[in-house]
Motif scaffolding. Structure first.
Motif, PDB file in Angstrom:
ATOM      1  N   PRO A  28      34.842  17.602  32.281  1.00 41.45           N
ATOM      2  CA  PRO A  28      35.458  18.901  32.003  1.00 41.45           C
ATOM      3  C   PRO A  28      34.428  19.890  31.460  1.00 41.45           C
ATOM      4  CG  PRO A  28      35.936  17.378  30.235  1.00 41.45           C
ATOM      5  CD  PRO A  28      35.100  16.618  31.227  1.00 41.45           C
ATOM      6  N   SER A  29      34.719  21.163  31.624  1.00 34.74           N
ATOM      7  CA  SER A  29      33.848  22.207  31.088  1.00 34.74           C
ATOM      8  C   SER A  29      34.663  23.477  30.902  1.00 34.74           C
ATOM      9  CB  SER A  29      32.659  22.479  32.021  1.00 34.74           C
ATOM     10  OG  SER A  29      33.107  22.991  33.270  1.00 34.74           O
ATOM     11  N   VAL A  30      34.126  24.395  30.125  1.00 31.47           N
ATOM     12  CA  VAL A  30      34.758  25.688  29.926  1.00 31.47           C
ATOM     13  C   VAL A  30      33.672  26.723  29.677  1.00 31.47           C
ATOM     14  CG1 VAL A  30      35.059  25.302  27.439  1.00 31.47           C
ATOM     15  CG2 VAL A  30      36.518  26.968  28.629  1.00 31.47           C
ATOM     16  N   SER A  31      33.851  27.891  30.243  1.00 34.64           N
ATOM     17  CA  SER A  31      32.887  28.967  30.019  1.00 34.64           C
ATOM     18  C   SER A  31      33.626  30.220  29.583  1.00 34.64           C
ATOM     19  CB  SER A  31      32.082  29.264  31.293  1.00 34.64           C
ATOM     20  OG  SER A  31      32.905  29.797  32.313  1.00 34.64           O
ATOM     21  N   LEU A  32      33.004  30.947  28.675  1.00 35.79           N
ATOM     22  CA  LEU A  32      33.516  32.229  28.202  1.00 35.79           C
ATOM     23  C   LEU A  32      32.429  33.258  28.447  1.00 35.79           C
ATOM     24  CD1 LEU A  32      35.655  33.948  26.796  1.00 35.79           C
ATOM     25  CD2 LEU A  32      34.613  33.308  24.600  1.00 35.79           C
ATOM     26  N   ARG A  33      32.743  34.199  29.324  1.00 39.97           N
ATOM     27  CA  ARG A  33      31.733  35.158  29.770  1.00 39.97           C
ATOM     28  C   ARG A  33      32.151  36.574  29.421  1.00 39.97           C
ATOM     29  NH1 ARG A  33      30.433  35.145  36.090  1.00 39.97           N
ATOM     30  NH2 ARG A  33      32.484  36.138  36.162  1.00 39.97           N
ATOM     31  N   GLY A  34      31.283  37.264  28.687  1.00 34.96           N
ATOM     32  CA  GLY A  34      31.461  38.685  28.459  1.00 34.96           C
ATOM     33  C   GLY A  34      30.657  39.465  29.475  1.00 34.96           C
ATOM     34  N   HIS A  35      31.185  40.592  29.942  1.00 34.37           N
ATOM     35  CA  HIS A  35      30.467  41.322  30.994  1.00 34.37           C
ATOM     36  C   HIS A  35      30.749  42.818  30.918  1.00 34.37           C
ATOM     37  CE1 HIS A  35      34.434  40.982  32.952  1.00 34.37           C
ATOM     38  NE2 HIS A  35      34.313  39.676  32.859  1.00 34.37           N
ATOM     39  N   TYR A  36      29.826  43.550  31.511  1.00 34.12           N
ATOM     40  CA  TYR A  36      29.980  45.001  31.685  1.00 34.12           C
ATOM     41  C   TYR A  36      29.618  45.344  33.121  1.00 34.12           C
ATOM     42  CZ  TYR A  36      29.148  49.993  31.634  1.00 34.12           C
ATOM     43  OH  TYR A  36      29.176  51.325  31.934  1.00 34.12           O
ATOM     44  N   ASN A  37      30.500  46.112  33.780  1.00 29.45           N
ATOM     45  CA  ASN A  37      30.282  46.524  35.167  1.00 29.45           C
ATOM     46  C   ASN A  37      30.473  48.034  35.257  1.00 29.45           C
ATOM     47  OD1 ASN A  37      30.448  46.960  38.001  1.00 29.45           O
ATOM     48  ND2 ASN A  37      31.171  44.874  38.310  1.00 29.45           N
ATOM     49  N   ASP A  38      29.480  48.731  35.810  1.00 25.81           N
ATOM     50  CA  ASP A  38      29.569  50.201  35.875  1.00 25.81           C
ATOM     51  C   ASP A  38      30.327  50.706  37.104  1.00 25.81           C
ATOM     52  OD1 ASP A  38      27.782  49.786  37.927  1.00 25.81           O
ATOM     53  OD2 ASP A  38      26.201  51.060  37.114  1.00 25.81           O
ATOM     54  N   ASN A  39      30.770  49.798  37.988  1.00 29.19           N
ATOM     55  CA  ASN A  39      31.552  50.199  39.164  1.00 29.19           C
ATOM     56  C   ASN A  39      32.378  48.989  39.608  1.00 29.19           C
ATOM     57  OD1 ASN A  39      32.638  51.471  41.370  1.00 29.19           O
ATOM     58  ND2 ASN A  39      30.693  51.717  42.470  1.00 29.19           N
ATOM     59  N   VAL A  40      33.488  48.759  38.910  1.00 24.43           N
ATOM     60  CA  VAL A  40      34.271  47.538  39.106  1.00 24.43           C
ATOM     61  C   VAL A  40      34.764  47.397  40.543  1.00 24.43           C
ATOM     62  CG1 VAL A  40      36.359  46.305  38.408  1.00 24.43           C
ATOM     63  CG2 VAL A  40      34.962  47.469  36.691  1.00 24.43           C
ATOM     64  N   VAL A  45      33.070  57.078  45.188  1.00 22.02           N
ATOM     65  CA  VAL A  45      33.361  58.225  44.309  1.00 22.02           C
ATOM     66  C   VAL A  45      34.321  57.736  43.224  1.00 22.02           C
ATOM     67  CG1 VAL A  45      32.988  59.976  46.083  1.00 22.02           C
ATOM     68  CG2 VAL A  45      35.265  58.964  45.798  1.00 22.02           C
ATOM     69  N   ASP A  46      34.432  58.504  42.146  1.00 20.88           N
ATOM     70  CA  ASP A  46      35.335  58.161  41.038  1.00 20.88           C
ATOM     71  C   ASP A  46      35.109  56.732  40.558  1.00 20.88           C
ATOM     72  OD1 ASP A  46      36.531  60.681  41.252  1.00 20.88           O
ATOM     73  OD2 ASP A  46      37.970  59.955  42.741  1.00 20.88           O
ATOM     74  N   GLU A  47      33.862  56.418  40.258  1.00 16.81           N
ATOM     75  CA  GLU A  47      33.528  55.058  39.819  1.00 16.81           C
ATOM     76  C   GLU A  47      34.218  54.741  38.496  1.00 16.81           C
ATOM     77  OE1 GLU A  47      29.335  54.801  39.659  1.00 16.81           O
ATOM     78  OE2 GLU A  47      29.030  55.257  41.779  1.00 16.81           O
ATOM     79  N   GLN A  48      34.642  53.474  38.354  1.00 15.63           N
ATOM     80  CA  GLN A  48      35.315  53.020  37.154  1.00 15.63           C
ATOM     81  C   GLN A  48      34.480  51.932  36.491  1.00 15.63           C
ATOM     82  OE1 GLN A  48      39.097  51.948  39.136  1.00 15.63           O
ATOM     83  NE2 GLN A  48      40.070  53.517  37.876  1.00 15.63           N
ATOM     84  N   SER A  49      34.081  52.167  35.258  1.00 10.78           N
ATOM     85  CA  SER A  49      33.278  51.192  34.522  1.00 10.78           C
ATOM     86  C   SER A  49      34.121  50.546  33.440  1.00 10.78           C
ATOM     87  CB  SER A  49      32.053  51.862  33.905  1.00 10.78           C
ATOM     88  OG  SER A  49      32.454  52.854  32.966  1.00 10.78           O
ATOM     89  N   SER A  50      33.754  49.319  33.082  1.00 16.81           N
ATOM     90  CA  SER A  50      34.506  48.630  32.044  1.00 16.81           C
ATOM     91  C   SER A  50      33.731  47.421  31.563  1.00 16.81           C
ATOM     92  CB  SER A  50      35.873  48.179  32.576  1.00 16.81           C
ATOM     93  OG  SER A  50      36.586  47.460  31.586  1.00 16.81           O
ATOM     94  N   SER A  51      33.894  47.102  30.302  1.00 12.19           N
ATOM     95  CA  SER A  51      33.493  45.807  29.783  1.00 12.19           C
ATOM     96  C   SER A  51      34.704  44.887  29.876  1.00 12.19           C
ATOM     97  CB  SER A  51      33.008  45.922  28.336  1.00 12.19           C
ATOM     98  OG  SER A  51      34.028  46.496  27.531  1.00 12.19           O
ATOM     99  N   GLY A  52      34.485  43.601  29.679  1.00 10.35           N
ATOM    100  CA  GLY A  52      35.596  42.668  29.781  1.00 10.35           C
ATOM    101  C   GLY A  52      35.133  41.252  29.510  1.00 10.35           C
ATOM    102  N   TYR A  53      35.979  40.311  29.866  1.00 11.30           N
ATOM    103  CA  TYR A  53      35.614  38.912  29.660  1.00 11.30           C
ATOM    104  C   TYR A  53      36.224  38.048  30.759  1.00 11.30           C
ATOM    105  CZ  TYR A  53      40.304  37.724  27.983  1.00 11.30           C
ATOM    106  OH  TYR A  53      41.647  37.508  27.889  1.00 11.30           O
ATOM    107  N   THR A  54      35.647  36.874  30.952  1.00 13.18           N
ATOM    108  CA  THR A  54      36.148  35.876  31.898  1.00 13.18           C
ATOM    109  C   THR A  54      36.230  34.535  31.179  1.00 13.18           C
ATOM    110  OG1 THR A  54      35.155  36.985  33.811  1.00 13.18           O
ATOM    111  CG2 THR A  54      35.721  34.658  34.068  1.00 13.18           C
ATOM    112  N   LEU A  55      37.384  33.907  31.255  1.00 13.57           N
ATOM    113  CA  LEU A  55      37.587  32.570  30.707  1.00 13.57           C
ATOM    114  C   LEU A  55      37.811  31.624  31.873  1.00 13.57           C
ATOM    115  CD1 LEU A  55      38.002  30.670  28.271  1.00 13.57           C
ATOM    116  CD2 LEU A  55      40.452  31.260  28.381  1.00 13.57           C
ATOM    117  N   GLU A  56      36.996  30.562  31.948  1.00 11.39           N
ATOM    118  CA  GLU A  56      37.070  29.663  33.103  1.00 11.39           C
ATOM    119  C   GLU A  56      36.984  28.187  32.690  1.00 11.39           C
ATOM    120  OE1 GLU A  56      34.335  28.652  36.986  1.00 11.39           O
ATOM    121  OE2 GLU A  56      34.779  30.758  36.591  1.00 11.39           O
ATOM    122  N   PRO A  57      38.114  27.521  32.544  1.00 15.09           N
ATOM    123  CA  PRO A  57      38.079  26.058  32.385  1.00 15.09           C
ATOM    124  C   PRO A  57      37.907  25.389  33.750  1.00 15.09           C
ATOM    125  CG  PRO A  57      40.332  26.852  32.224  1.00 15.09           C
ATOM    126  CD  PRO A  57      39.469  28.068  32.375  1.00 15.09           C
TER     127      PRO A  57
END
Length: 427
Positions: A28-40, A45-57
């Motif tokens: 088993p494994s689990v990862s917790l990833r924080g990320h920032y994307n400037d064009n999700v 045009v009208d680019e949308q940026s956001s930070s966020g996280y990914t949880l993956e067991p």
């Protein structure tokens, strides 16, 4: 669809029945990833940026009895959140189960695969053919079954038969061009050992694509020569070249007559597409017929892999045909380079370079033809025997060739990864 799901269940039961046998391992494994994307959404045009996280067991299971059978299971659940972008969050599932049985001369295998993913996924190992194509969130579900058999007819001769059937369905569709479709494929290959380090063979492939939503289907036949050369124990190269042919049918795609009145050119472009009833153009009174098409071309693939105690290099390139989620067939030309180096006992560096171009060769919608480039360096630091911390940067550049729309994305990831190798094991 029911038959495919039933076969999937059979494959699951077949592989799972072996888990209780001799040697097995659970990781088993689990990862917790924080990320920032400037064009999700990879918008032009009208680019949308956001930070966020990914949880993956994740859970990997493996069982085997030496020279008799083996079974493996890889299950991933992925939760992605982008708080600053509406309708960008997702809950994804990846399920890969396979089991095989070996005799003195043959090896039988059954593979089943299921995934539920979104078109916003840009991870290199899980992204779909629609990834970053449209800016909005759409769920994509895939179910596939792949039975195969390898049979050694002589000491230097091996023949293989492989079947594959797959269903692709879309949910939460935000763009009506997406269509559900199914594919079936049969491939037969034969390989001869020319020398101790080289093999020569041929492969025949018969495949079909059908989409009721798009009123479109095609058949593909491929004949190719295969060559593989083992340069050393850690280095090999393989090459394949052949010819493919596609016969397609677009149902009710052309005007062949009128119920009443006269067939005329309604839009002035030389295409008869409407009926003249008195002084009025009436498109609904047209009689539609099927549009047949065919296309021939070359298929080619090349791969090179070199490994050492501390590093690995691999290059793959190819020209293939793949199904389109907009109803049709696309030819893809692609090249990928991957590099990994264990700089020290704790530090590992990786690099992915990927570029491809797609072109619609059969079908009525070429709006998803594109060129795309990826650069993705990363480093991983081993904190303890179970804990790892990694940093990665992902750059994607894309051009939709039919409209000449350009979009770019820069993303930064920080990932904390915890795994328990051989948590429960009989090895």
């Amino acid at each position: 669809m029911f038959l495919r799901k039933a076969l999937t269940l059979v494959g699951v039961l077949y592989a799972s029945s072996s888990v209780m046998a001799a040697e097995w391992n659970t990781e088993p494994s689990v990862s917790l990833r924080g990320h920032y994307n400037d064009n999700v959404g990879m918008r032009s045009v009208d680019e949308q940026s956001s930070s966020g996280y990914t949880l993956e067991p994740r859970l990997k299971l493996k069982g085997e009895e030496l020279n008799l059978w083996k079974v493996s299971l890889d299950t991933r659940l992925r939760r992605i959140q982008y708080p600053s972008v509406e309708n960008a969050d997702s809950n994804n599932v990846f399920f890969d189960l396979s089991g095989g049985y070996q005799t003195e001369r043959s090896y039988w295998n059954m593979g089943t695969y299921f995934e539920r993913n979104t078109t916003l996924d840009t991870d290199f190992d899980t992204e779909s053919i629609n990834s970053s194509l449209l800016s909005d969130h759409t769920e994509r579900e895939k179910v596939s079954i792949t039975p195969s058999v390898n049979w050694r007819t002589a000491e230097t001769t091996l023949i293989s038969l492989r079947l594959n059937t797959a269903d692709i369905d879309y949910d939460e569709i935000t763009d009506t061009r997406y269509v559900d479709y199914e594919t079936n494929e049969v491939s037969f290959s034969s390989t001869w050992e020319i020398t101790k380090n080289s093999n020569l063979g041929f492969t025949l492939v018969f495949a079909d694509y059908e989409s009721e939503d798009a009123n479109f289907e095609y058949d593909q036949q491929i004949a190719q020569l295969d060559y593989k050369y083992q340069i050393s124990e850690a280095t090999d190269v393989s090459f394949a070249i052949g010819q493919r042919r596609i016969d397609s049918t677009a149902f009710d795609a052309q005007v062949v007559g009128c119920n009443t009145g006269t067939l005329v050119d309604a839009n002035g472009d030389g295409i008869d597409d409407a009926c003249l009833i008195g002084f009025f153009l009436v498109p609904d009174d047209r009689i539609l017929g099927d549009l047949q098409g065919d296309d021939k071309g070359a298929v080619v693939s090349l791969s090179y892999t070199a490994r050492s105690e501390t590093s690995s290099n691999s290059i793959s390139a190819g020209r293939t045909v793949m199904p389109s989620s907009f109803g049709g067939a696309q030819e893809e030309q692609r090249i990928t380079y991957q590099y990994s180096n264990n700089v020290s006992e704790r530090l590992n560096a990786k690099l992915i370079l990927d570029a491809f171009e797609t072109e619609t060769i059969s079908g009525v919608d070429n709006s998803n033809d594109r060129k795309r480039y990826r650069i993705e360096p990363s480093i991983r630091w081993k904190l303890t025997s179970n804990w790892n911390l990694s940093f990665s940067y992902r750059y994607i550049d894309q051009n939709l060739t039919s409209t000449d729309e350009n979009s770019k994305s820069n993303a930064i990831y920080i990932n904390l990864f915890l795994n328990w190798p051989k948590l429960v094991s009989s090895y």
